[in-house]
Every structure is written in C-alpha cells, then in structure tokens.
Write an enzyme that holds these catalytic residues in place. Sequence first.
Site, PDB file in Angstrom:
ATOM      1  N   LYS A  55      96.552  35.612  12.135  1.00  0.00           N
ATOM      2  CA  LYS A  55      97.217  35.570  10.830  1.00  0.00           C
ATOM      3  C   LYS A  55      98.734  35.597  11.006  1.00  0.00           C
ATOM      4  O   LYS A  55      99.465  34.847  10.360  1.00  0.00           O
ATOM      5  CB  LYS A  55      96.762  36.738   9.948  1.00  0.00           C
ATOM      6  CG  LYS A  55      95.382  36.520   9.337  1.00  0.00           C
ATOM      7  CD  LYS A  55      94.802  37.788   8.735  1.00  0.00           C
ATOM      8  CE  LYS A  55      93.358  37.538   8.295  1.00  0.00           C
ATOM      9  NZ  LYS A  55      92.617  38.767   7.997  1.00  0.00           N
ATOM     10  N   GLN A  99      93.543  44.804   6.676  1.00  0.00           N
ATOM     11  CA  GLN A  99      92.379  44.254   7.358  1.00  0.00           C
ATOM     12  C   GLN A  99      91.177  45.187   7.206  1.00  0.00           C
ATOM     13  O   GLN A  99      91.273  46.382   7.478  1.00  0.00           O
ATOM     14  CB  GLN A  99      92.721  44.036   8.838  1.00  0.00           C
ATOM     15  CG  GLN A  99      91.628  43.355   9.644  1.00  0.00           C
ATOM     16  CD  GLN A  99      91.398  41.892   9.272  1.00  0.00           C
ATOM     17  OE1 GLN A  99      92.309  41.201   8.810  1.00  0.00           O
ATOM     18  NE2 GLN A  99      90.178  41.434   9.446  1.00  0.00           N
ATOM     19  N   ASP A 122      94.615  38.897  -0.822  1.00  0.00           N
ATOM     20  CA  ASP A 122      93.172  38.858  -0.577  1.00  0.00           C
ATOM     21  C   ASP A 122      92.385  38.710  -1.884  1.00  0.00           C
ATOM     22  O   ASP A 122      91.208  38.369  -1.855  1.00  0.00           O
ATOM     23  CB  ASP A 122      92.712  40.177   0.069  1.00  0.00           C
ATOM     24  CG  ASP A 122      92.557  40.083   1.577  1.00  0.00           C
ATOM     25  OD1 ASP A 122      92.239  38.986   2.075  1.00  0.00           O
ATOM     26  OD2 ASP A 122      92.749  41.114   2.241  1.00  0.00           O
TER      27      ASP A 122
HETATM   28  N1  GUN Z   1      87.978  41.251   7.258  1.00  0.00           N
HETATM   29  C1  GUN Z   1      87.239  40.141   7.407  1.00  0.00           C
HETATM   30  N2  GUN Z   1      87.659  39.188   6.552  1.00  0.00           N
HETATM   31  C2  GUN Z   1      88.682  39.708   5.856  1.00  0.00           C
HETATM   32  C3  GUN Z   1      89.537  39.206   4.836  1.00  0.00           C
HETATM   33  O1  GUN Z   1      89.427  38.065   4.370  1.00  0.00           O
HETATM   34  N3  GUN Z   1      90.474  40.069   4.380  1.00  0.00           N
HETATM   35  C4  GUN Z   1      90.603  41.316   4.851  1.00  0.00           C
HETATM   36  N4  GUN Z   1      91.541  42.074   4.333  1.00  0.00           N
HETATM   37  N5  GUN Z   1      89.832  41.821   5.798  1.00  0.00           N
HETATM   38  C5  GUN Z   1      88.885  41.014   6.293  1.00  0.00           C
END
Ligand code: GUN
Length: 297
Positions: A55, A99, A122
């Site tokens: 990311k 995350q 998100d």
């Molecule tokens: N863990 C796995 N996929 C995601 C996501 O799209 N966002 C977040 N914040 N955590 C994740």
Amino acid sequence: MTDERLIDGKAFAADLRARVGALVPAFRGVAGRAPGLAVVLVGEDPASAVYVRSKGKATNEAGMESFEHRLDASVSQDELIALVERLSADEAVDGILVQLPLPDHIDDKAVIAAIDPAKDVDGFHVVNAGRLAVGEDAMIPCTPLGCLMLLKDRLGDLTGLDAVVIGRSNIVGKPMAQLLLRENCTVTMAHSRTRDLEDVVARADIVVAGVGRAEMIRGGWLKPGATVIDVGINRVSDAEAGKTRLVGDVATAEALAHVGAITPVPGGVGPMTIACLLRNTLVAAHRRAGLADPEGL
Ligand code: GUN
C-alpha cells in the site's frame, strides 16, 4: 492465447492507478500539497505487513504522501485510538487505514469509530455504511468498489440483472449488495445458512463470491453466460506439486465451461483493492479541500 472470458483485474487496476496518479498534480496545484494516506499496522502479522508495504509503495508511485505507523502488538486500545484521533485531526492526512485484523484485546469497532468519516478510505465507519445504504456520497469499501468497476467494464449498464452476492461480511458482501442495488440489479444475498445455494446461484446473471471457502461454488451451478466475480483468496496445498497455491471461492476451471466472464485468482479482484484505495484517497482529498470529485474514477 489469453481467454477472453478471464477478466484481467491486474491490467484494469494498473490503468486505474495510472489514472489516479495523473490527477494528483492538479490536486497539488490547487491544494499546495499531495494527497496523504496514513496506514496503521499493529503487530507483526506477516500477511498484513506485506499488504501494508505494498500500500505504501503504491501510494508513493501515485505521487501521494504515505504515512506509515507501526505499533507493537501489545499497544493498548486507548493508545491506538489516540493515534487515530491525531491522524483524524492532521491536515496533511486525507485517508486513514487501520490494517485488520487487530489483536484480540482491541475492539475493531471502537477503533474504526475514531476515524474521521471523511478520511475513512476503507469505508468501514458506520457513517459511511449508512450513507451508502441511503444513497448519499460515501466512502465505499475498496474491494466491492473494485468488483463493481470490473462488472461495469464488462457488462455496461447492469439495470435489471439478477445478482447473487454470496457472503454477508461488512467489508465485502453487505456493501457489494448496496452497490448492485444502486445499479438497479435485483439482488439476492446468500450466506452460509442459505438453503439450496445451488438453485440460488443458478438464477444469477451476476455472481459475486466472498465466502472464503476454496472452490465451494461449482462450475455446473452457474447460469450459462453468467459474469462471475471471485473475491476469495484461499491457500490450498497441492500435493502433486508439493507446494501450496491460491484458489478462489469458485472452481474456475469448471466455471470456464459455463460463464460469459470470470475473474481469475490471483490476478482478478486482488489488485483492484489497492487501486481503489488510492482512488478513495484522492476522492477524500478533493472532498476535504471543497473540490468536486475527480472525474472518470
Ligand atoms: N485487511 C484485509 N483487507 C483489508 C482492507 O481492505 N482494509 C483493512 N483496513 N484491513 C484489511
């Protein structure tokens, strides 16, 4: 020869990332700074660490500012919330992503509630879930948004199509159903307790599978010509090859004999999630700066 029925999410995501990146200089020109995305990682989960690193890299490649915060797994919920509150108040931060999963002693909901909904790239905050449900401008969760983009790219107008969403998670299934409803689909939500799943799937012009069970949806269940979006990423052991491999929630090889189009695993939905995260960060930056949403995203 590549199979035209395989939806190339990797190529679509690369194009979307390039389109987002191309819009960053104009934002910089007006706002006097780059859009900023803060990513918070708690603990050492290897898969999460890989996601967070990719990311950050993608954020920089798009010309945006990446702020990474790594906290020890023993951090208290109050300390984590205090960080999220600081990021919510930080003018240089347009997007905040914590995350998941978080360690067991921390309540995800309490942490997500501390994110400024305007920075909730998100789309997990209840304010954004509510806005999506009632049809207001919302931050839309990245994975379902990516699925919708792939569907519209393939099918154009989705009006009137029968869509079945399998899996009712807050991250994929529920927002996916809302998005398909917004596109005028007739939406059925199926899940682990659904009776006669095979019959439900057989009616669908569109199937979005996000259940997390390897190859659970068999090819023979699908309506001929259906468009299938496979959100599943399941690691299975391949005894013959003596290693593990990734498979989706749909038995892809079988499905190819029936479908009009299907996303492969890997290379389908997966790459779309980060591309949509960058898209959401750019959108959040525009809205926070009082600018109209960037066009064509
Ligand atoms: N863990 C796995 N996929 C995601 C996501 O799209 N966002 C977040 N914040 N955590 C994740």
